[in-house]
Design an enzyme around this catalytic site. Sequence first.
Site, PDB file in Angstrom:
ATOM      1  N   GLY A  15       0.804  -1.222   0.000  1.00 21.88           N
ATOM      2  CA  GLY A  15       0.000   0.000   0.000  1.00 21.88           C
ATOM      3  C   GLY A  15       0.834   1.268   0.000  1.00 21.88           C
ATOM      4  O   GLY A  15       0.406   2.298   0.534  1.00 21.88           O
ATOM      5  N   CYS A  29      -0.608   2.466  -9.841  1.00 21.21           N
ATOM      6  CA  CYS A  29      -1.536   2.790  -8.752  1.00 21.21           C
ATOM      7  C   CYS A  29      -2.845   3.349  -9.324  1.00 21.21           C
ATOM      8  O   CYS A  29      -2.904   3.830 -10.452  1.00 21.21           O
ATOM      9  CB  CYS A  29      -0.886   3.765  -7.789  1.00 21.21           C
ATOM     10  SG  CYS A  29       0.144   4.963  -8.563  1.00 21.21           S
TER      11      CYS A  29
END
Lengths: 244, 298
Positions: free
Chosen positions: B77, B133
């Site tokens: 993340g 992303c």
Amino acid sequence: MKFYTVEIEARRRLGAYTLLSYRWPGDGIEAGRFVMARAAGYPVTLDPFLARPFSFYDFEGGVASLLFEVRGRGTALLDRARETIEVTAPLGKGFEIDASTGRAALLGGGIGVAPLKILGRELASRGIDHDVFLGFLDAKTAAVADDFPGASVATMDGSAGTRGTVLDAAPDLLGYPAVYACGPNAMLAAVKGAAGQDGLRQLSVEERMGCGNGSCNGCVVPVDGGYVRSCVEGPVFRAEVLAW
Amino acid sequence: MVVRERATEVDLTVELCGMTLNTPLVPASGTLAKEALGEAEGVYGAILPKTTTPRARAGNPPPRVAETPAGMVNSIGLQNPGVERFMEDLDAFDLGVPIFVSVAGETVRDFADLCERVAGDDRVAAIELNLSCPNVEHGGLTFCAGPAAVEEVVGACRAAAPTKPLFAKLTHEGVVGNARAAEGAGADALTVMNTIPALTIDAKKRSILVRGGLSGPAVKPVALKAVYDVARTVEVPILGGGGVTSGVDVAEFMLAGATVVQVGTASFVRDPAEILAEFSDYLREAGTAAANLTGALE
């Protein structure tokens, strides 16, 4: 990550667990620190691909030992390794020992008993009295407690020692100036609650790891404001730091 | 005792976007922490720290990694302290070789602002755009979901950092069209490839273990094909990678068309110096220099 091929010194069965020892000519082995270990790596095998983290169980006369339970391919192969295994140099931050604390409680849950043996040895060498409390699922996993003379034992099924968790075997923890624990997160959170906030409270976490040297950010634990890596900032943390 | 003879020195240098790199190896973004830099010294031709973002990101809750056959799935993340703290700490990565900085944002504007900020620092030799992303302005599709998206973000970054070498990092899916778009929008080089979207399940708990990106030797053939296909499509150099675990793997990626080769997950299980030593042995046996290998398939 650099791995070293080391000679297996001995292998012992301790109930459901295996105790594997190897010669380590270097330094850096301290209570609470760990190694990444595997039966073999590239080019012998790409599967399993990653090594596994293990806390040091003991270190005496240049022989280090690791305690593990066979749970998958990696540990099965380690269990069967004949002459050598591959390990990294010692990693992570271990337990703080403060001689002024005088008295300590050591709590281990399941395979989390591993770092308590070497910790007990180091505490004893500094003149710190300590009581050991160990919790297991059943009598088979509890067999390792034979290696901890005088330890109080609990099992979830009541087949050995007190029925219940490790905290059912431990009296009031608040009275101990130092409390050390290793085990699953749920157990560590319970110990944190029972031990209160005064004194030295240290918890060794068990997390899945990718690399062991801080690079992959896989083994994190929650702290106020985010996550920290258990391989380099831990695996031992002061209890008040952990956000659970 | 056998003394290993170091015969003739091999030439490991490669040229990338006007830079001379001492070796063709570069760490893949997110696989080399400053705590592990000791193993990187003398091995990598440039250093590439973990991706930075406009603001600090705590990252995903654990579990973040799961082992798979010949690889691993990760879902970190993009945990990082944000670009300002990242830049304050950049000197920690100074090993006397160029530093490439990987950036990621949630919008095209984020990317452009990051490029402007990072390009203004002389310590930064090049910028790698982590285009895998999600783009929050496009319903969470990634920035490399298709050529139009790639063109938009790379074009904006090019305008924001007109003189700094700019690498667009692409996933394997649709890589040829995306590579063409990135080159057309002004990318100086392409990084091929990123991890492959993957899922692991804990059958005992009947729950998802980790949903993230697959890396490691398991992905190598996919990455090799992506590099090979892109090399036959674009003129700009390629930083190839995906499952590189040995010196021969490095050679394979260069033969497929890479100029520079990224080493990632393998550095968790091997000392990267061993990979460089094996690559040197390969060159010595082949009687050639690293720079001659790129695209040299017969």
